[in-house]
Design an enzyme around this catalytic site. Structure first.
Site, mmCIF file in Angstrom:
data_model
loop_
_atom_site.group_PDB
_atom_site.id
_atom_site.type_symbol
_atom_site.label_atom_id
_atom_site.label_comp_id
_atom_site.label_asym_id
_atom_site.label_seq_id
_atom_site.Cartn_x
_atom_site.Cartn_y
_atom_site.Cartn_z
ATOM 1 N N PRO A 70 4.917 -4.880 -1.773
ATOM 2 C CG PRO A 70 7.089 -4.281 -2.392
ATOM 3 C CD PRO A 70 6.324 -5.200 -1.478
ATOM 4 C CE1 TYR B 218 -10.868 2.459 -6.981
ATOM 5 C CE2 TYR B 218 -8.763 2.539 -8.125
ATOM 6 C CZ TYR B 218 -9.726 1.826 -7.436
ATOM 7 O OH TYR B 218 -9.537 0.495 -7.193
ATOM 8 N N GLY C 254 0.791 -1.231 0.000
ATOM 9 C CA GLY C 254 0.000 0.000 0.000
ATOM 10 C C GLY C 254 0.817 1.271 0.000
ATOM 11 C CB CYS D 82 -19.836 4.735 -26.762
ATOM 12 S SG CYS D 82 -19.414 4.854 -28.500
ATOM 13 C CD GLU D 83 -20.214 4.024 -20.852
ATOM 14 O OE1 GLU D 83 -20.824 4.857 -20.133
ATOM 15 O OE2 GLU D 83 -20.670 2.910 -21.157
#
Length: 420
Positions: free
Chosen positions: A279, A322, A236, A348-349
């Site tokens: 990691p 996110y 993390g 197509c978004e």
């Protein structure tokens, strides 16, 4: 030398990205191989210099491929896998299964059987019923860790918090479920309890959560008289996506974490265990750059300017998922004024966005190349065929030049599993 402008052209290890893109096409993932190796060595140096008995397992989910696994083997790394596919990739690369451990909050019977037959070195038990599942499939002893939740809250996006009490991962040390699992493992026929694992979340930029977790876990181990040989502190460790981000300070942070580990071991009269870390993002994220070709440019007077590129959420999902932010720069340096611009994908978004309100050169035109920095983690690994887009090629660049490690997906490969 790493990613920088050389004679007004963005280059990696002295090799211009324009020619690399011309040879391999766009979209294209380009990795600085030297940077990946240096990151592996940085973690090794920190833990080795601390005098620990340790191992470093790369979190395959960040980015994996046969050539990536081979590189990791050369750098004396072990592997953390979370699926049969990740384990298969590692085994096909010639990686010793004994140096791999298997994670996951819902391991299937097929996956457990495959992992055991492959000779996996360690399984991380994530739930109480996994004890019975693994034990019923195993025909010989298998070392396991128990994934626990220390109940440590961290300051990161809610989607990548994993060590809090309310989580789909692991078992709580506060409500008795973790202790129940430890006892079940010890009473099983084939599972050999070696220690505990926890992962607090991703993109953490300081050592305080890791120290808080150590204190919580050591108190629990002492209160319940649990002895461990292995302590896996997860990963993390944060990276720098944009200028305001704080990169996890590996050297100084681990000094403080290890100092606290030593003092807690003395205070509770426990031997210092074998220390594992995992990691992933921090090994590959900043080593990766995505190159796109500019297509349609729309300037809506008084509203917005849109620059469209030839990829999108099929190879850059983290921004739609996110609201992750990235630095976008031209491959060939321009000296025109920067203009507030939305850089968007071709899928197509409306949510297919690389970045909003970015400062990019105002004189960009069709055919120019843009580079998105810090895309080495969770980009190719999250890539999809949405809109039947082809997955891009991946190249590694070292001092000698660029080499393909994953070929661009072909149109035929998109439908190869279809029944014609």
């Amino acid at each position: 030398m790493t990613l920088e402008y050389v004679n007004d052209e963005l280059s990696i290890n002295g090799h211009g990205l324009s020619n690399i893109a011309k040879e391999h096409g766009t979209p294209l993932f380009v990795y600085d191989e030297n940077k990946i190796r240096n990151q592996c060595r940085k973690y090794h140096n920190v833990l080795k210099n601390a005098g620990l008995d340790y191992s470093i397992s790369y979190a395959s989910k960040a980015f994996t491929s046969v050539q990536m696994v081979k590189l990791l083997q050369e750098e004396n790394m072990k592997l953390d896998v979370v699926s049969q596919g990740e384990l298969f990739t590692a085994v096909k690369a010639g990686f010793d299964a004994k140096d791999i451990h298997f994670h996951g909050n819902n391991k299937t019977q097929e996956e457990v059987k495959y992992a055991l037959e492959a000779g996996i070195g360690l399984i991380v038990v994530d739930a109480l019923d996994e004890v019975e599942l693994i034990d019923s499939i195993a025909t010989a002893d298998i070392d396991v860790l128990l994934r626990i939740n220390p109940g440590v809250d961290v300051d990161t996006h809610e989607f990548i918090q994993t060590g809090q009490e309310d989580s789909k991962f692991g078992l709580s040390i506060h409500n008795g479920s973790a202790l129940k699992a430890v006892n079940a493992i010890k009473e099983s026929k084939h599972l050999k309890f070696k220690g505990v694992h926890y992962h607090l979340g991703s993109q953490l930029d300081a050592e305080a959560p890791f120290i808080n977790a150590l204190e919580s876990v050591y108190k629990w181990l002492s209160d319940e008289s649990i002895e461990i040989e292995v302590l896996n502190m997860g990963g993390g460790y944060g990276v720098k996506y944009i200028e305001s981000d704080l990169r996890f300070p590996v050297e100084s942070a681990f000094k403080n974490i290890i100092d606290r580990l030593n003092s807690l071991s003395r205070a509770y009269d426990m031997q210092i265990p074998h220390v594992m870390i995992e990691p992933g993002r921090s090994i590959v994220a900043e080593a990766g750059t995505t190159i796109y070709e500019v297509g349609v440019i729309k300037d809506i007077p008084g509203l917005s300017k849109y620059v469209s590129i030839d990829g999108g959420m099929s190879d850059h999902l983290r921004t739609p998922l996110y609201d992750a932010e990235y630095e976008v720069v031209p491959v060939n340096k321009t000296y025109s004024d920067n203009v507030n611009t939305h850089v968007v994908g071709k899928l197509c978004e409306s949510g297919d966005i690389i970045g909003k309100n970015l400062n990019v050169p105002g004189d960009l035109k069709r055919g120019d190349l843009l580079a998105v920095k810090t895309t080495g983690a969770y980009h190719y690994s999250m890539a999809s065929n949405y809109n039947q887009m082809r997955k891009p090629a991946v190249v590694f660049v070292n001092d000698e030049g660029a080499r393909t490690i994953i070929k661009r997906q072909t149109l035929e490969q998109i439908i190869e599993n279809d029944i014609l």
